[in-house]
Structure formats: structure tokens, C-alpha cells
Enzyme design. Sequence first.
Site, PDB file in Angstrom:
ATOM      1  N   LEU A 132       0.830  -1.201   0.000  1.00  0.00           N
ATOM      2  CA  LEU A 132       0.000   0.000   0.000  1.00  0.00           C
ATOM      3  C   LEU A 132       0.864   1.250   0.000  1.00  0.00           C
ATOM      4  CD1 LEU A 132      -2.513  -1.155   2.754  1.00  0.00           C
ATOM      5  CD2 LEU A 132      -3.009  -0.994   0.301  1.00  0.00           C
ATOM      6  N   HIS A 133       0.339   2.314  -0.598  1.00  0.00           N
ATOM      7  CA  HIS A 133       1.028   3.602  -0.557  1.00  0.00           C
ATOM      8  C   HIS A 133       1.068   4.107   0.882  1.00  0.00           C
ATOM      9  CE1 HIS A 133       2.099   7.752  -1.613  1.00  0.00           C
ATOM     10  NE2 HIS A 133       2.355   7.313  -2.827  1.00  0.00           N
ATOM     11  N   TYR A 134       2.066   4.905   1.191  1.00  0.00           N
ATOM     12  CA  TYR A 134       2.137   5.454   2.552  1.00  0.00           C
ATOM     13  C   TYR A 134       1.039   6.476   2.807  1.00  0.00           C
ATOM     14  CZ  TYR A 134       4.417   9.594   0.530  1.00  0.00           C
ATOM     15  OH  TYR A 134       4.697  10.723  -0.200  1.00  0.00           O
ATOM     16  N   ARG A 135       0.510   7.081   1.738  1.00  0.00           N
ATOM     17  CA  ARG A 135      -0.607   8.013   1.907  1.00  0.00           C
ATOM     18  C   ARG A 135      -1.900   7.243   2.143  1.00  0.00           C
ATOM     19  NH1 ARG A 135       0.831  12.070  -3.119  1.00  0.00           N
ATOM     20  NH2 ARG A 135       2.582  13.143  -2.088  1.00  0.00           N
ATOM     21  N   MET A 136      -2.842   7.910   2.838  1.00  0.00           N
ATOM     22  CA  MET A 136      -4.128   7.285   3.121  1.00  0.00           C
ATOM     23  C   MET A 136      -5.252   8.277   2.843  1.00  0.00           C
ATOM     24  SD  MET A 136      -3.342   5.056   6.581  1.00  0.00           S
ATOM     25  CE  MET A 136      -2.868   6.451   7.615  1.00  0.00           C
TER      26      MET A 136
END
Length: 210
Positions: A132-136
Amino acid sequence: MVETVHPKNDRLVWIDLEMTGLELDRHVIVEVAALITDADLNIIGEGVDLVVHATPEQLAEMDDFVTTMHTSSGLLEEIKASTVSLQEAEDAVLALIAQHCDPEHPAPLAGNSIATDRSFIRAQMPRLDKALHYRMVDVSSLKELSRRWAPRVYFNQPDKGMAHRALADIVESIRELDYYRRAWLISDPTTEDAEDAKANATASYQQFLQ
């Protein structure tokens, strides 16, 4: 020239977990649900909805509130009967991501109040965390902002159920974000409007950034 973005670059990975509690050092994940949406919040594919087995010792760590919640929802009996391991659940979500998302451009995790879920993913499903990307994308941020900036939007948001089941929670979160998009985030400004907004925001806070 307008750059064409491959649709898989715009995906969101919606994940919701049910746990035996909120403490990483003694509680475990007991239900995992995941859905993928495109940029317009259309659900893609079938998703994942799995109950994970927990031992009697792990279930004994639940407090009275969580025990009552998981009993009322029917989850507790499903946990006891399940033969699915956490690794198998993690594998299923990773397969879903591999099918619908671009591995070269990891998709953000999306959901509602997802900091705790991300912490459990990081600690107990590390392979998924890395995918998963570190952004949420946290829908609860829009909830809090609408309460302050757009109260009519806040007070008319769709009612949420109290199922306390992972898949239902995801669908409600997607629906809530779609509501904010339709009721509030509806304008697509011109380039000139965006440049004016940038200039005004920059001027308003410049003294704090010097």
C-alpha cells in the site's frame, strides 16, 4: 497535451478490520474485508470478506464491550468456526490488489478512521502494508472538516448502520465519501480560479513560513 493516466493508477484500496481490541501487543485481527474502487468510487470486482480464526486464549483478551459487540453481530461464533489463518487473509487481499491495481504505483489505503487499522496491518500483515502507498484517504477527515466548514453537509450525511462487520463498514465508508463528493466537493475550478486560490492561501500564511 493531456496525459492519459492508466485507470489502475487511480485505484483506492478500501480495507476494514475487526479486532479483539485496540492494543497491538495483545489483540489480534479477526475479520478482514477489502474492496477496490476506481477514481469515481465504483467498486471493482468481488472483494475480500474473511473471518480469521482466533484461539480461545486470544479471544479471552477481549473486554466485555468487544465481546458483546462481536456476539451481537454474530462474528464471535464465526471466528470460532473459521479455519482461515491471518496469512491466508493477507494473501487474499494481496491477490485482489495484484489483480486490480498497478504494482508500480501503490494505491492508497482508504477507509474511515483508519489509523488503527493501518497500525494493525503494519504489525500483523506487513506484506500488505508494503503493498500500500504510505498516503491514506481517511473519510473521517472530511467528516470533521464538514462539521466546521459545511454544517448542512455534515448533518445530512447518510445514516450509518451498527453492524460492526468489516465489509458493511467499508461499503458505508465508500458511500459516505461519495456523498461528500456529490454534496460538497462538486466544483472543478478553472485554472485561473485555482491560481487565485493558491495565491490567496500563500499570502494568508506566508508570514508563518518565513
